[in-house]
Design a protein around this motif. Structure first.
Motif, PDB file in Angstrom:
ATOM      1  N   PHE A 192       0.899  -1.203   0.063  1.00  0.00           N
ATOM      2  CA  PHE A 192      -0.127  -0.049   0.132  1.00  0.00           C
ATOM      3  C   PHE A 192       0.749   1.237   0.009  1.00  0.00           C
ATOM      4  N   SER A 193       2.000   0.922   0.324  1.00  0.00           N
ATOM      5  CA  SER A 193       2.998   2.392   0.376  1.00  0.00           C
ATOM      6  C   SER A 193       2.992   2.874  -0.966  1.00  0.00           C
ATOM      7  N   VAL A 194       3.418   4.312  -1.082  1.00  0.00           N
ATOM      8  CA  VAL A 194       3.464   4.807  -2.423  1.00  0.00           C
ATOM      9  C   VAL A 194       4.842   5.429  -2.274  1.00  0.00           C
ATOM     10  N   PRO A 195       5.329   5.679  -3.648  1.00  0.00           N
ATOM     11  CA  PRO A 195       6.670   6.270  -3.834  1.00  0.00           C
ATOM     12  C   PRO A 195       6.659   7.568  -2.721  1.00  0.00           C
ATOM     13  N   TYR A 196       7.757   7.810  -2.165  1.00  0.00           N
ATOM     14  CA  TYR A 196       8.008   9.248  -1.342  1.00  0.00           C
ATOM     15  C   TYR A 196       7.720  10.274  -2.236  1.00  0.00           C
ATOM     16  N   LEU A 197       6.746  11.167  -1.598  1.00  0.00           N
ATOM     17  CA  LEU A 197       6.275  12.219  -2.155  1.00  0.00           C
ATOM     18  C   LEU A 197       7.176  13.563  -1.455  1.00  0.00           C
ATOM     19  N   GLN A 198       7.655  14.320  -2.301  1.00  0.00           N
ATOM     20  CA  GLN A 198       8.426  15.374  -1.973  1.00  0.00           C
ATOM     21  C   GLN A 198       7.705  16.578  -1.506  1.00  0.00           C
ATOM     22  N   ALA A 199       7.493  17.063  -0.339  1.00  0.00           N
ATOM     23  CA  ALA A 199       6.662  18.308   0.089  1.00  0.00           C
ATOM     24  C   ALA A 199       6.947  19.385  -0.844  1.00  0.00           C
ATOM     25  N   ASP A 200       6.066  20.094  -0.867  1.00  0.00           N
ATOM     26  CA  ASP A 200       6.217  21.250  -1.784  1.00  0.00           C
ATOM     27  C   ASP A 200       5.455  22.264  -1.113  1.00  0.00           C
ATOM     28  N   GLU A 201       6.310  23.389  -0.381  1.00  0.00           N
ATOM     29  CA  GLU A 201       5.397  24.297   0.335  1.00  0.00           C
ATOM     30  C   GLU A 201       4.978  25.426  -0.588  1.00  0.00           C
ATOM     31  N   ASP A 202       5.977  25.855  -1.594  1.00  0.00           N
ATOM     32  CA  ASP A 202       5.489  26.844  -2.541  1.00  0.00           C
ATOM     33  C   ASP A 202       4.312  26.819  -3.590  1.00  0.00           C
ATOM     34  N   HIS A 245      -3.820  11.450  -4.542  1.00  0.00           N
ATOM     35  CA  HIS A 245      -2.530  11.837  -4.385  1.00  0.00           C
ATOM     36  C   HIS A 245      -2.348  12.967  -5.523  1.00  0.00           C
ATOM     37  N   VAL A 246      -2.766  14.114  -5.489  1.00  0.00           N
ATOM     38  CA  VAL A 246      -2.815  15.082  -6.574  1.00  0.00           C
ATOM     39  C   VAL A 246      -1.737  15.965  -6.276  1.00  0.00           C
ATOM     40  N   HIS A 247      -0.685  16.318  -7.007  1.00  0.00           N
ATOM     41  CA  HIS A 247       0.008  17.498  -6.687  1.00  0.00           C
ATOM     42  C   HIS A 247      -0.870  18.603  -7.079  1.00  0.00           C
ATOM     43  N   GLN A 248      -0.658  19.693  -6.197  1.00  0.00           N
ATOM     44  CA  GLN A 248      -1.261  20.875  -6.418  1.00  0.00           C
ATOM     45  C   GLN A 248      -1.084  21.612  -7.602  1.00  0.00           C
ATOM     46  N   ALA A 249       0.110  21.502  -8.054  1.00  0.00           N
ATOM     47  CA  ALA A 249       0.397  22.224  -9.439  1.00  0.00           C
ATOM     48  C   ALA A 249      -0.558  21.531 -10.538  1.00  0.00           C
ATOM     49  N   ASP A 250      -0.909  20.399 -10.514  1.00  0.00           N
ATOM     50  CA  ASP A 250      -1.824  19.683 -11.533  1.00  0.00           C
ATOM     51  C   ASP A 250      -3.293  19.837 -11.332  1.00  0.00           C
ATOM     52  N   LEU A 251      -3.631  20.597 -10.121  1.00  0.00           N
ATOM     53  CA  LEU A 251      -5.015  20.928  -9.881  1.00  0.00           C
ATOM     54  C   LEU A 251      -5.897  21.479 -11.104  1.00  0.00           C
ATOM     55  N   PHE A 252      -5.134  22.500 -11.588  1.00  0.00           N
ATOM     56  CA  PHE A 252      -5.849  23.214 -12.577  1.00  0.00           C
ATOM     57  C   PHE A 252      -6.214  22.432 -13.960  1.00  0.00           C
ATOM     58  N   VAL A 253      -5.185  21.682 -14.211  1.00  0.00           N
ATOM     59  CA  VAL A 253      -5.432  20.768 -15.538  1.00  0.00           C
ATOM     60  C   VAL A 253      -6.407  19.681 -15.133  1.00  0.00           C
ATOM     61  N   LEU A 254      -6.225  19.176 -14.016  1.00  0.00           N
ATOM     62  CA  LEU A 254      -7.249  18.206 -13.811  1.00  0.00           C
ATOM     63  C   LEU A 254      -8.609  18.530 -13.611  1.00  0.00           C
ATOM     64  N   TRP A 255      -8.887  19.697 -13.117  1.00  0.00           N
ATOM     65  CA  TRP A 255     -10.136  20.464 -12.870  1.00  0.00           C
ATOM     66  C   TRP A 255     -10.751  20.581 -14.320  1.00  0.00           C
ATOM     67  N   SER A 256      -9.823  20.854 -15.060  1.00  0.00           N
ATOM     68  CA  SER A 256     -10.176  21.295 -16.731  1.00  0.00           C
ATOM     69  C   SER A 256     -10.778  19.982 -17.336  1.00  0.00           C
ATOM     70  N   GLU A 257      -9.885  18.841 -17.110  1.00  0.00           N
ATOM     71  CA  GLU A 257     -10.353  17.874 -17.967  1.00  0.00           C
ATOM     72  C   GLU A 257     -11.607  17.076 -17.200  1.00  0.00           C
ATOM     73  N   LEU A 258     -11.613  17.148 -15.855  1.00  0.00           N
ATOM     74  CA  LEU A 258     -12.830  16.739 -15.217  1.00  0.00           C
ATOM     75  C   LEU A 258     -13.929  17.516 -15.649  1.00  0.00           C
ATOM     76  N   LYS A 259     -13.985  18.882 -15.895  1.00  0.00           N
ATOM     77  CA  LYS A 259     -15.151  19.709 -16.294  1.00  0.00           C
ATOM     78  C   LYS A 259     -15.406  19.101 -17.618  1.00  0.00           C
ATOM     79  N   ARG A 260     -14.752  18.846 -18.461  1.00  0.00           N
ATOM     80  CA  ARG A 260     -14.872  18.331 -19.779  1.00  0.00           C
ATOM     81  C   ARG A 260     -15.689  17.020 -20.016  1.00  0.00           C
TER      82      ARG A 260
END
Lengths: 172, 551
Positions: free
Chosen positions: B293-303, B383-398
């Motif tokens: 169940f463990s996932v690859p290490y996710l690098q924290a991204d504070e910015d 497990h979604v990187h916040q940098a991907d949220l906009f693209v993901l949202w656009s795809e889901l909307k479609r």
């Protein structure tokens, strides 16, 4: 009446049913009702008990003869219908808690598809209902070759045992 | 993700073969329908109003992207191009043929999926926190222990013919997202003062005809004793649960009639009798499961958050979605995203094959190939990187999968109801669709705030109406569909059973009644007060007045 063991083989029938036991001297290879057995149980020594069988319905409390249970020759648990799973738990209790090592028989309304579960819960013989072919019971007994959980037939999880030995093989 | 090894696979293959033989015997007349019924039910196959329905197990609500693709394939190959995600984190197909069901199960088995014990009077598919492994508030991953329970309960020789069905739910988090107290056994993973891992054990919860919030019967069960304790509970239930009346056969009735103390002491006595050696799960095995169940290490991204905020500033639509459909991840810079299966006017929990294929692709692109199912009938990308949220949202909307309504008025739970189900007294889906349309305005939904509306088409309560802030129960009154209204239930975080407000309504009336309840709340709430808080403060009185005194 066809009785099979948990390998699906026919078993010779030496046991016979007795409705009400008149006296205990002639009790040999008979199956008594629970009420009848309770009536006589204090007068029977271990050797006589080992030649006696008892038939329990789901309403009979085996705990009432807990001290004697392991000396009885045969315990027959009757399924009132195949959906009533109480005899599975009673079987486990009889084997584990009361140390019963005699013939534990399943009778009554049973499906062939339940045969493996019966065997796993400690039943040693099954009375085959007339409407089903014996071979269907045999098929069911072999439907699964291993099990996830320990039960009366196995003190360990065979699945986890296999996994461990697989790991050991890799390690070698 | 848990991946089957050759041993798990061989057991699954044996099941497929067994079921194929059972179907053959039924079609050949060797088995009567009465004899076949419990066998097919233990393979998730129901006979419904129009056809067979197959319920596929999604253990603890966790799917890989490839498994999701297989579910899509099943929908287009064996059904009419869609599937229905259920309140037990499973998926149901409503148009199945008995003769091809064995082939369907074979197809599922190729990707470690099955329908084992999704019905029948046995231990059902274990449900769990859909955010397991991703949530910030978790003590341990609920999936690890759910998988251990899955293996222990699969083909259990002693506990497959219980008085009635038996449902487990597990959470490892502080916030209860699995409604554990509405299950036959609810487990909450905790740590003792000394740091030992264990469980709070709740037994005898449920909905249906007799809704009960499960009492706590063990405040710390050490993890090593889990299976031994479960075995004790199940044996007491199997031997002493009622079998004379289907409505009184669940373990909740046994617990209630014996009393919590007496029931608990019987369980404790049985537990003491059991040999611990029979129930040991070796540390190696727990670790083997945990590693999967463990996932690859996710690098924290504070910015990334600041950059996301800029993006959101430009799009109020995106902000709304981000507010309601994303949740804090344990790693800064990541988010847990909920995909709404509640489009305005849609059927709660339904997804088309095309949507399922697309979600599988999105899971691969953005969420390490993982998808979860929630009991509120939505899907989660954990497990979604916040940098991907906009693209993901656009795809889901479609794909019409980005309705920003998670936890809001149109995020309605509904059972299949009389449109499909042979047990139902009334339709659920059309009621849910009409309420959804009535509150379609997103701005007002966000203004109303968190609100659980839940609809069941009969007293079996598959739509969890008892646990809704607003609950609707379909009843049959002299051949007419009527709807009872309950208020004050809670199933998210807290657990409470709602109470009936007053006389029922017809189909039009119930939709108006829901609107009346909500407008009453808006007029009497204090600033910042949630619906459930207002109701707790005021009681039913102001709502009742507006609902029934208008003439």
């Amino acid at each position: 009446m066809t009785v099979i063991n948990i390998r699906g083989e026919n078993v010779d029938q030496t046991w016979r049913d007795v409705e009400v036991a008149e006296e205990t001297r002639s009790l040999d290879s008979v199956i008594l009702s629970f009420a009848s057995l309770k009536e006589h149980i204090e007068t029977l020594d271990q050797k006589s008990l080992s030649r006696i069988g008892v038939r329990l319905t789901v309403n009979d409390e085996i705990g009432e003869i807990a001290d004697h249970a392991r000396h009885i020759g045969l315990i027959d648990l009757v399924f009132p219908n195949f959906k009533d799973g109480r005899p599975f738990s009673t079987a486990v209790t009889v084997r584990r808690d009361y140390g019963f090592s005699g013939d534990l028989r399943a009778s009554g309304d049973i499906l062939p598809d339940q045969a493996l579960f019966l065997a796993r819960c400690g039943f040693s013989t099954i009375v085959v209902p007339v409407q089903f072919p014996v071979k269907q019971f045999k098929t069911s007994l072999g439907a699964y070759t291993i099990a996830y959980q320990a039960a009366v037939d196995s003190n360990v999880s065979q699945v986890r045992d296999l996994r461990r030995s697989a790991v050991e093989v890799v390690a070698e | 993700m848990y991946v089957y090894d050759t041993i798990d696979k061989s057991l699954l293959n044996q099941r497929v073969a067994e079921f194929r033989d059972q179907v053959r015997r039924r079609l050949d007349g060797e088995l009567t329908e009465d004899q076949f019924k419990p066998l097919r039910l233990m393979n998730g196959l129901y006979l419904q109003l129009h056809a067979y329905m197959l319920r596929v197990a999604i253990p603890y609500g966790a799917l890989s992207s490839d498994q999701m693709r297989k579910l899509a394939y099943i929908a287009e190959t064996y059904d009419r191009g869609y599937g229905h995600f259920t309140t037990r984190q499973n998926i149901q197909y409503n148009w199945i043929e008995l003769s091809t069901a064995p082939d369907l199960l074979f197809d599922l088995s190729e990707i470690d999926l099955h329908a084992i014990q999704t019905s029948g009077n046995c231990i059902r598919n274990v449900t769990a926190d859909p955010y397991a492994g991703a949530a910030a508030d978790e003590v341990d991953d609920a999936r690890v222990w759910s998988e251990i329970i899955r293996q222990w309960s699969t083909f259990h020789p002693e506990f497959s013919y219980l008085p009635r069905k038996f449902k487990f739910a597990v959470t490892g988090a502080d916030a209860d997202r699995a409604a554990i107290k509405f299950h036959d056994i609810g487990l909450k993973i905790i740590r003792s003062d000394t740091g030992e891992l264990g469980f709070e054990v709740y037994v005898g919860g449920g909905q249906g005809r007799t809704p009960i919030v499960a009492p706590l019967i063990n405040s710390f069960l050490p993890a090593k004793d889990l299976l031994r304790y479960l075995d004790a509970v199940l044996r007491i239930y199997n031997l002493h649960g009622r079998r004379d009346n289907i409505y009184k056969a669940r373990i909740k009735i046994l617990v209630k009639s014996l009393g919590v103390d007496s029931f608990t002491s019987q369980v404790d006595a049985e537990f003491e009798r059991l040999d611990p050696a029979l129930f040991v799960v070796e540390a190696d095995e727990i670790n083997r499961i945990r590693d999967m169940f463990s996932v690859p290490y996710l690098q924290a991204d504070e910015d990334v958050k600041a950059r996301l905020e800029e993006r959101i500033e430009e799009s109020p639509q995106m902000r709304r979605w981000s507010d309601s459909n994303t949740h804090a991840h344990k790693t800064p810079g990541y988010a847990i995203v909920t995909i709404s299966l509640k489009p305005i006017g849609g059927i709660p929990g339904d997804a088309t094959a095309e949507q399922m294929y697309a979600i599988a692709d999105l899971a691969d692109r953005f969420s390490l190939g993982e998808v979860r199912v929630t009991y509120t009938q939505n899907l989660v990308l954990p497990h979604v990187h916040q940098a991907d949220l906009f693209v993901l949202w656009s795809e889901l909307k479609r794909l019409d999968l980005a309705t920003p309504n998670i936890g809001l008025a149109t995020d309605i739970i509904a059972c299949p109801g009389l449109d499909y189900c042979s047990l139902a007294n009334a339709r659920s889906i059309p009621i849910s669709q009409r309420i959804s349309e009535r509150f379609s305005d997103l701005e007002s939904q966000h203004d109303i705030g968190p609100l659980d509306i839940r609809i069941s088409g009969c007293i079996n309560a598959c739509g969890h109406h008892h646990a809704g802030h607003i609950g609707i129960l379909g009843v049959d009154k002299r051949g007419e569909e009527r709807y009872q209204l309950t208020l004050g239930g809670q199933g998210n975080g807290e657990s409470a059973v709602g109470k009936i407000v007053g006389p029922g309504f017809d189909e039009d009336g119930i939709v108006d009644a829901v609107e009346t309840v909500i407008s009453t709340y808006l007029s009497v709430r204090s600033t910042g007060e949630l619906f459930s808080q207002t109701l707790e403060r005021t009681g039913h009185a102001p709502f009742k007045e507006r609902l029934y005194d208008s003439n």
